[in-house]
Design a protein around this motif. Sequence first.
Motif, PDB file in Angstrom:
ATOM      1  N   VAL A 179       7.667 -72.368-104.260  1.00  0.00           N
ATOM      2  CA  VAL A 179       7.464 -74.197-103.407  1.00  0.00           C
ATOM      3  C   VAL A 179       7.271 -74.897-104.436  1.00  0.00           C
ATOM      4  CG1 VAL A 179       6.233 -74.796-102.362  1.00  0.00           C
ATOM      5  CG2 VAL A 179       5.733 -72.657-101.301  1.00  0.00           C
ATOM      6  N   GLU A 180       6.814 -74.959-105.472  1.00  0.00           N
ATOM      7  CA  GLU A 180       6.793 -76.548-106.792  1.00  0.00           C
ATOM      8  C   GLU A 180       8.423 -76.504-106.809  1.00  0.00           C
ATOM      9  OE1 GLU A 180       3.736 -74.995-109.482  1.00  0.00           O
ATOM     10  OE2 GLU A 180       3.797 -77.026-109.436  1.00  0.00           O
ATOM     11  N   LEU A 181       9.491 -76.016-106.868  1.00  0.00           N
ATOM     12  CA  LEU A 181      11.033 -76.153-106.707  1.00  0.00           C
ATOM     13  C   LEU A 181      11.325 -76.393-105.505  1.00  0.00           C
ATOM     14  CD1 LEU A 181      12.254 -71.496-107.884  1.00  0.00           C
ATOM     15  CD2 LEU A 181      11.704 -74.241-109.105  1.00  0.00           C
ATOM     16  N   LYS A 213      15.882 -71.872-102.616  1.00  0.00           N
ATOM     17  CA  LYS A 213      15.336 -71.476-103.460  1.00  0.00           C
ATOM     18  C   LYS A 213      14.215 -70.453-103.350  1.00  0.00           C
ATOM     19  CE  LYS A 213      15.331 -76.831-104.194  1.00  0.00           C
ATOM     20  NZ  LYS A 213      15.342 -77.965-104.134  1.00  0.00           N
ATOM     21  N   LEU A 214      13.128 -70.090-102.117  1.00  0.00           N
ATOM     22  CA  LEU A 214      12.522 -68.860-102.363  1.00  0.00           C
ATOM     23  C   LEU A 214      13.244 -67.907-102.251  1.00  0.00           C
ATOM     24  CD1 LEU A 214      10.458 -70.954 -99.738  1.00  0.00           C
ATOM     25  CD2 LEU A 214      10.545 -71.543-102.378  1.00  0.00           C
ATOM     26  N   ASP A 215      14.346 -67.697-102.343  1.00  0.00           N
ATOM     27  CA  ASP A 215      15.175 -66.990-102.027  1.00  0.00           C
ATOM     28  C   ASP A 215      14.500 -65.607-100.848  1.00  0.00           C
ATOM     29  OD1 ASP A 215      16.692 -64.102-102.616  1.00  0.00           O
ATOM     30  OD2 ASP A 215      14.798 -62.821-103.864  1.00  0.00           O
ATOM     31  N   VAL A 216      14.371 -66.001-100.100  1.00  0.00           N
ATOM     32  CA  VAL A 216      14.013 -65.776 -98.275  1.00  0.00           C
ATOM     33  C   VAL A 216      15.101 -65.307 -97.215  1.00  0.00           C
ATOM     34  CG1 VAL A 216      11.412 -66.077 -98.548  1.00  0.00           C
ATOM     35  CG2 VAL A 216      12.938 -67.919 -96.924  1.00  0.00           C
ATOM     36  N   THR A 217      15.212 -64.523 -96.325  1.00  0.00           N
ATOM     37  CA  THR A 217      15.943 -64.910 -95.305  1.00  0.00           C
ATOM     38  C   THR A 217      15.730 -64.936 -93.752  1.00  0.00           C
ATOM     39  OG1 THR A 217      16.020 -62.792 -94.900  1.00  0.00           O
ATOM     40  CG2 THR A 217      17.674 -63.396 -96.514  1.00  0.00           C
ATOM     41  N   SER A 218      14.626 -65.155 -93.668  1.00  0.00           N
ATOM     42  CA  SER A 218      13.812 -65.889 -92.282  1.00  0.00           C
ATOM     43  C   SER A 218      12.827 -67.015 -92.126  1.00  0.00           C
ATOM     44  CB  SER A 218      13.488 -64.332 -91.690  1.00  0.00           C
ATOM     45  OG  SER A 218      12.780 -63.565 -92.419  1.00  0.00           O
ATOM     46  N   ARG A 219      12.416 -66.849 -90.769  1.00  0.00           N
ATOM     47  CA  ARG A 219      11.403 -68.037 -90.871  1.00  0.00           C
ATOM     48  C   ARG A 219      10.165 -67.125 -91.381  1.00  0.00           C
ATOM     49  NH1 ARG A 219      13.291 -73.081 -86.970  1.00  0.00           N
ATOM     50  NH2 ARG A 219      15.152 -72.865 -87.430  1.00  0.00           N
ATOM     51  N   ARG A 220       9.920 -66.225 -90.716  1.00  0.00           N
ATOM     52  CA  ARG A 220       9.006 -65.412 -91.225  1.00  0.00           C
ATOM     53  C   ARG A 220       8.623 -65.002 -92.117  1.00  0.00           C
ATOM     54  NH1 ARG A 220       7.764 -59.914 -87.288  1.00  0.00           N
ATOM     55  NH2 ARG A 220       7.923 -61.420 -85.681  1.00  0.00           N
TER      56      ARG A 220
END
Length: 1002
Positions: free
Chosen positions: A941-943, A985-992
Motif C-alpha cells: 500500500v505504501e507504493l 501496483k498491488l497486483d490485484v484484479t478485483s475490488r474484493r
Amino acid sequence: MNEVHLPQGDAFAKGGRERYGLTPRTWQDFAACLRQSADPSVPLPARAARAYLHIAFIHPYPDSNARLALLVLAHALEAGTWAVVRAERKSQGQVAWHDSGVASATVSEYIPPAARAVLVDLLAGARAGRGGAAVVRGEAGIGKTTLLRHVTDGLSGVRLLWVNGAEFEADFAYAAVHQLTRPLHERIGGLPAAQRNALAVALGLGEGGTPSRFAVGLALLGLLSDAAREQSVVCVVDDAQWLDRASAQALAFVARRVANESVAFVFGVRDAHVIAELEGLPVLTLPRLSDQVARRLLASSLLGPVDDQVRERILAEARGNPLALLELPRRLGPAVLAGGFGLPTPVSPASRIEQSYQQQVSRLSEDARVLLLVAAAEPLGDPGLLWRAADLLGVGPQAGPEAEASELIELGGQSRFRHPLVRSAVYTAASPAERRRVHGALAQVTDPLTAPDRRSWHRAQSLSRPDEEVAADLLRCAERARRRGGAAAEAAFLEQATGLTAEPRLRAERSLAAARAAMEAGSFESALTLVEAAEGGPIDATGRVQAELLRGRAAFFGDGAAEAVGHLVAAADLDPGRARTHLLDALQAGLVVGRSSPAARDALAAARRAPAPAGERSTADELLDALVGYLDGDLAVVPVLLGMLSDVADPLWAGRLSLAALLAVELWDVALEDRLAGRAVDSARAGGTLMVLPVGLWMQAMAAAQRGDLLDAAALNSEADGIAEVTGVPPHWYGRLFAAAVRGVDAEARPLFDRVLAESHARRKGMLTATVHAAAALHANGVADHRAALASARLAVADGDLGTSSLALPELVEAAVRCGEQDTAQEAFARLSRHASAAGTDWALGVRAALAALLSDDPAELHAEAVARLDAAGLRVWRGRALLHQGAWLRRDGRRGQAREALRTAHELFTAVGAEGFAERARVELAAAGEQARPAGLGAVELLTGQELNIARLVATGATSREVADRLFLSPRTIDAHLRSVFRKLDVTSRRQLADVLGRDA
C-alpha cells in the motif's frame, strides 16, 4: 495632419530668392487641395500628382517643395487608400497579429517556438485522452490571443469552446461558465440528478437551493467529460483576469481534474493580475520581442517610407510589444511616419495601443461609434440585443458595415472585438452621458423574464442619481445570486443598490449587507471598503457591532488573527447582550496567534472583566468561564471542558473549529478530536461550507497521525489539499508536521520543519511555531537525537500554547532523562502529571505512566500500566514507545527473554506504522537483547500515492466509481484510471481483492 503647425507668415525658398506669400485664400486653397487629393472617385495616381502640383505652388512651409509634397502624398494615402491596402494584404491569406489587419510575413517568427510547442503538445495530449491545462501570461498586446488562435485554428475532430473574460461580467456569478458551455446546454439533462440541478441553478436555467461550488464544478467536469466521449474538447479562456470569481473557481477546479479526460484548458491572463484559483497550473510567460525581431515585425507592417528618428522612437516606445509595434504606426499615420512631426509623449504600450484604437474610433461616423459603444457595454455579444438597442438609439443600417470595415469588431453570430483593448478603448472614450444612454437602451431591450439580473444591471448603469425602485430591484438580484451560490455577485448587486440609495441610514445598512456578502465570497478588501462606507453614514449601535464583527472576521480569515482580537473586543463593548459570545471568538483568535502574544493577553484580560450573564446561562457562557479558568491555571474545569467538547453536535462549535481542535489536543483526547473533525467534515459536505471542509480534513489527518495511521493521514491530507487548491484556504500544517515526525526520515522532516517555521515567524503565529518545535522534538527523540529533542521541546513549551501539554511535555521529559538532566525532567513531569490527572483519559494516564517509569527505580507496574492504557487509547506509536521503554529496562535488568518479546512487538508496531526512526531504535535494542530483527519490506500500500490510497480505501468500502467521484470531486473516468494504477501496483484484479489487501495492511 493635425500635428503639423502651419506658418503664419510668408514662406521662402532657395536662400530667400523665392517668396511665397500668404493670401486670404491660401488656407482655403490648401484645404481644398487636400480634400480633392483624398477624393476616392479620383484615381490614385491622379490624386497624388494633383497633390504634388498644387502644393508646390501653395507651399506654406519654410522648407523644401519635395518634403511638403511627400507629406501631402502621405495624407492622400492615409485618407483614402490605407484601408484598401490593408484589405488587399489580408485577402492574400497572410496571418495577422491579433487580427490587427497588418499582415506579418511569417507569424512563427514572432511566436516563441517553445510556447507554441507546449500548447501543441497539450492539445495533442487531450486528443489522445491525456488532458491538461496551461496558463499563458503576458502584458497586453504581447501575443497571447494570437498564440491561442494560432494553435487552435484548423483543429479537426475537436470541439473548441472559447470564452473571453469581460470586465463588465465580473459581477455575474458563473457568467463565463454560462458562455463557455452554451453549446453543451442540451447535455445538462443527461447528468446525474444532483449535478444536473446544481449546474442548472448556477446557470440560471432552473430553480432550487443554493448549490455548492464543488457541486457546480463537479457538474461542469461531468458535462465536459460527457462531450469529450464524442470528440476532444478544448476550452480556451482568454482574458481570464476578468472572470467572475465563481467561474474562475469552477473552471480551475475542472482544469485540475482532466488528466484522464480528452479535455484541455488554456487560460490567457494579462500580467499584473493574480488569479489565486489558477495558481499552481503550468504557466507560459510570453516575453517581449528582441530588438532584432521587433525591427523585422515593424518593417513588415510599414507600407511607406519612415523617418529614421520616428522608427527608433516607435521601437523604444513599443518596448518589444508586438501589438504596439503594429498599432503605433497606424495611429501616427504615414504623414508623421515620413516627416517625423508630432510624435506623442511616451506612455505604456497598452495605453498607447488603447489611444490608437480610440483615434480609429473617432474617425468613424456617429452611428458607427454608438454601435461600437453598445457592443462594448453588452459583453455577451448577443446580436439580437445589440441591434435592438441600436435601433432604439436611432443607429442607421450603414453603421454595421462601417464598423466592420474599420476592423475593430466582427459582427455576425456573435459580435467580437478584434482585441480586448478595443472594448476598453471604446467604453472609456465615451462620455458618462453616452454610456448611460446606451445602458438605458440595453435595459429596455433585455427580457425581464429570461435575464432579469442583466436588465437590472443595465438599469443601474443608466442612472446618474439615486433611484429606490432600481435599488430594490438590485436587492432582488442579490437574493437570486445568493440562491445560485454567487456570493461575489450578491455583494456586487448589494453594492450597486447601496450606491442608488438616497436615505443615509438605509444606505449604511445596505453597505453592511454588501460587506457581509463580500466576506462570504472571500473578498476581504472589498468587505472592509464597504464597512468603511457604512461607518461614514449614520449607523446605529447594531450597525456598529456588525461593522466591528465584519472587521474582526475579515482579519481572522485573512490571516490577521491578532488584529481580529481588537475588533471582536470592541464588538463586545458595544453589544453587552452578546459580549461573552464575541469575547469567546476573541479568545479563539488570540490563542491561534499564540498564548504569549499581546492579542491573546488582551483577549484574556477582556474575558476576565466580562460581566456575568444576565438571565439563564448559555453554553457559550459556560465555555467562556471554563476556558478563562483553565488559562488561569484552574485544572478543576477540565471535566467541564471535556463534557462540552463531547457534545460535538452543539452549534457552539460550528464556527469555532480551531478552538475545539486546540482544546481536544490540550486535554489529551484523540478520539474526541477525531469526532469533532468528522462532524465538521460531514456538516461541511452537507451544507457546502467549503472553507471549513479542508480544515476538518486536516484535523482528521492530525488525529490519524497521532494514532499512528500514516496512510490515513496521507489520504486525508491529499483530499484536503485538493479542496484547498480551489477554495484558497491557507494550508494547515499540523497533521503533516506530526506525520513527518512519526515517520522519522530526516530528509523529509527537517526541510518541512524549516519551511513551516519560517512561515510561522513571517506570519507571527506563535502557536504554529510551538507546534513545529513539538513535532521537531518528537522526530528527534524518534531518531535518538535527544539533545536536539531537548532543545526543541523547551522552545515548544516556553509560552504554554494550547496543545503543548500533550504534544511537547512528553518529549521534554524523555529527552531530559536521556540527556541526564534530572531536574528538568522532574519539573516537566510534575507539570505533565497535573494535566494528565485532570484529563483522566487513557492517552494522558498511559503517557504519564510511561514517563513515570523512566524516572522510577521500580518501574515494572508503571510499564505494564502504560502499555495497557495506550493500547486501550488506540495510539500505536505511543504503545510502541511504552514497549520500547519496557523492553530496554527488562534488558538492563537481565530479563533478556521478556525484553526480546517486548522489543519485538515494539519493532513490529513501528514497522507497520512506518515510524522508521523509532523502528531503528527498537532494532538496536533488540539486537542488544540477542535477536536480529527481520528487515521490514515496503508494504504494497505504501507504493500508492495519496490520491490513489484515498480512492482505494473508498472503493474497498463498496463505493461505486460514481460515488467516489462525487466524494473526491473527480470524474468517474479519473477514478477508473486511478483504480487501474492501484490494481497494477498491488497486483490485484478485483475490488474484493483490493479490500483484502487494504485490510491486511491496516
